[in-house]
Design a protein around this motif. Structure first.
Motif, PDB file in Angstrom:
ATOM      1  N   GLY A  27       0.855  -1.246  -0.008  1.00  0.00           N
ATOM      2  CA  GLY A  27      -0.089  -0.013   0.041  1.00  0.00           C
ATOM      3  C   GLY A  27       0.812   1.262   0.060  1.00  0.00           C
ATOM      4  O   GLY A  27       0.674   2.198  -0.885  1.00  0.00           O
ATOM      5  N   THR A  28       1.909   1.271   0.847  1.00  0.00           N
ATOM      6  CA  THR A  28       2.614   2.397   0.956  1.00  0.00           C
ATOM      7  C   THR A  28       3.371   2.862  -0.295  1.00  0.00           C
ATOM      8  O   THR A  28       3.633   3.809  -0.842  1.00  0.00           O
ATOM      9  N   ASP A  75      -7.273   6.829  -2.351  1.00  0.00           N
ATOM     10  CA  ASP A  75      -6.484   6.077  -1.739  1.00  0.00           C
ATOM     11  C   ASP A  75      -7.516   4.893  -1.082  1.00  0.00           C
ATOM     12  O   ASP A  75      -8.251   5.114  -0.079  1.00  0.00           O
ATOM     13  N   GLN A 126      -7.419   0.122   1.621  1.00  0.00           N
ATOM     14  CA  GLN A 126      -8.088  -0.474   2.740  1.00  0.00           C
ATOM     15  C   GLN A 126      -9.742  -0.482   2.243  1.00  0.00           C
ATOM     16  O   GLN A 126     -10.505  -1.457   2.527  1.00  0.00           O
ATOM     17  N   LYS A 170      -4.016  -4.103  -0.175  1.00  0.00           N
ATOM     18  CA  LYS A 170      -4.445  -4.890   0.551  1.00  0.00           C
ATOM     19  C   LYS A 170      -5.128  -6.245  -0.030  1.00  0.00           C
ATOM     20  O   LYS A 170      -4.170  -7.379   0.092  1.00  0.00           O
TER      21      LYS A 170
HETATM   22  C1  PLP Z   1      -5.801   3.834   3.465  1.00  0.00           C
HETATM   23  C2  PLP Z   1      -4.428   3.179   3.593  1.00  0.00           C
HETATM   24  N1  PLP Z   1      -3.300   3.586   2.544  1.00  0.00           N
HETATM   25  C3  PLP Z   1      -2.042   2.919   2.724  1.00  0.00           C
HETATM   26  C4  PLP Z   1      -1.579   2.143   3.626  1.00  0.00           C
HETATM   27  C5  PLP Z   1      -0.431   1.495   3.565  1.00  0.00           C
HETATM   28  O1  PLP Z   1      -0.394   0.237   3.284  1.00  0.00           O
HETATM   29  P1  PLP Z   1       0.755  -0.961   3.442  1.00  0.00           P
HETATM   30  O2  PLP Z   1       0.577  -1.204   4.981  1.00  0.00           O
HETATM   31  O3  PLP Z   1       0.541  -2.002   2.547  1.00  0.00           O
HETATM   32  O4  PLP Z   1       2.054  -0.195   3.153  1.00  0.00           O
HETATM   33  C6  PLP Z   1      -2.808   1.578   4.504  1.00  0.00           C
HETATM   34  C7  PLP Z   1      -2.638   0.398   5.524  1.00  0.00           C
HETATM   35  O5  PLP Z   1      -3.179   0.490   6.515  1.00  0.00           O
HETATM   36  C8  PLP Z   1      -4.197   1.956   4.531  1.00  0.00           C
HETATM   37  O6  PLP Z   1      -5.109   1.576   5.309  1.00  0.00           O
END
Ligand code: PLP
Length: 389
Positions: A95-96, A210, A213, A239
């Motif tokens: 996600g990040t 985004d 989630q 996710k």
């Molecule tokens: C809305 C949202 N963006 C980004 C992320 C980051 O994802 P990751 O933990 O896979 O890096 C999350 C993780 O909880 C999230 O809920």
């Protein structure tokens, strides 16, 4: 539990195997999982279609790098784009990383106009790498790592006047979760999202959703943006995308995509053929006729059950909110107490902040399992948990 791991998580259970919405720990205790690997295990544990897709692809080709195409990678890109909006997609691993991509692409697209800044929202969570962290609201996540990426402003969610103040000629993008997850299950209103889209159009900024989630079925629609009808310029997913294998995706509307040139971005593992094969199996499940409607009905069953509990336990429950199978219950007292009470009854659930219990069951959760959660929560609240001290 082990001195070999950096102590950045608070955890104790060692999980061994699972089936559907149930997971078993190393002592043989079976848990009903309302956290689903933090909204990752959409099809629960051990889904046959996902497992078989992984096995089959692992036997053919596990990794090729992005110097070459792979058949699953190509098929997944086509599939995602056809499900969402006319766009091109970048495949990554988390996600990040999808958020980093969205931020980099926004700057790249706005570069000639000198657009470098971002408007984000209070209670947002976008990830832990430096760019995504800069866009994440919670101070305790950000402050130990400052200085971060400059030029990020935070506005209150659902306050269009504040956003109108913040979006200017240096804004590359406005980035918002259509339903905030980690920040406490806070839905952006359709009017707010429509207003943001108009504002971005008027001021020349991009709109990034985004949906890491809240996307891919979690809210009862394939994409959470469908609830408002607002199509973003850039969409991030991750996710549940690859059924538990690490994968993220950034979709860029095709009118903007040509700004990206060879060498502008990359990833060694992104779009790996095994993860892509798993993702295709996930998308098959999500697009099966009637699946999302049934999910929406289960979400309503959970929401109504929780609202009934809110009436019975007024001293504890302040609010119940969310969409589909992404529901938050806000308590006057600590949500951790409630989560502990559920754990005593063999149920795993997450907190989101101090006061919100975050319910994210697998999308395949059964009504009987939702009923078990509601009964357990009733018992925990009857015992006094969740009320103000
Ligand atoms: C809305 C949202 N963006 C980004 C992320 C980051 O994802 P990751 O933990 O896979 O890096 C999350 C993780 O909880 C999230 O809920």
């Amino acid at each position: 539990m082990s001195d070999a791991l950096l102590p950045v998580y608070e955890r104790d259970l060692v999980l061994v195997q699972g089936k559907g919405s149930k997971v078993v720990d190393k002592d043989g205790r079976t848990w009903l999982d309302f956290a689903a690997g933090i909204a990752v295990n959409g099809f629960g544990y051990g889904d046959r279609k996902v497992v078989n897709a992984i096995k089959k692809q692992a036997g053919l080709l596990i990794h090729a790098s992005n110097l070459y195409h792979t058949e699953p990678g190509l098929a997944l890109a086509e599939r995602l784009v056809s499900l969402a909006f006319p766009s091109q997609v970048f495949l990554c691993n988390s996600g990040t990383e999808a958020v980093e991509g969205a931020m980099k692409f926004s700057r790249r697209i706005g570069r000639e106009e000198g657009r470098t800044d971002f408007v984000c929202f209070e209670h947002s969570f976008h990830g832990r790498t430096m760019g995504a962290l800069s866009a994440t609201w919670t101070k305790k996540y950000r402050e130990p790592f400052e200085p971060l990426v400059p030029g990020v402003r935070f506005c209150p969610l659902n306050d269009l006047a504040a956003a109108a103040e913040a979006v200017g000629e240096r804004t590359a993008a406005v980035m918002v979760e259509p339903v905030q997850g980690e920040g406490g299950i806070r839905p952006a209103t359709p009017e707010f999202l429509k207003g943001l889209a108009a504002l971005c159009r008027e001021r020349g900024a991009l709109l990034v959703f985004d949906e890491i989630q809240c996307g891919l079925g979690r809210t009862g629609k394939m994409f959470a943006y469908e609830h408002s009808g607002v199509v973003p310029d850039i969409l991030t997913l991750a996710k549940p995308l690859a059924g538990g294998l690490p994968m993220g995706a950034v979709l860029v509307k095709d009118v903007h995509a040509s700004a990206m040139k060879v060498g502008d971005h990359g990833s060694t593992f992104g779009g790996n053929p095994v993860t892509a094969a798993a993702a295709l199996a996930v998308l098959d499940h999500l697009t099966a006729p009637g699946f999302l409607d049934a999910l929406g009905a289960k979400g309503l069953y959970l929401l109504r059950g929780l609202r009934r509990l809110a009436k019975r336990h007024k001293a504890a429950i302040v609010d119940v909110r969310g969409l589909g199978l992404m529901i938050g219950v806000e308590f006057r007292g600590p949500a951790g107490q409630v989560a502990s009470g559920l754990r005593e009854r063999d149920i795993l659930a997450l907190k989101a902040g101090e006061h919100v219990l975050r319910l994210l069951p697998p999308l395949v959760v059964k009504r009987s399992e939702i009923k078990a959660l509601l009964d357990a929560l009733d018992a925990v609240l009857t015992g006094g948990a969740g009320a103000a001290a």
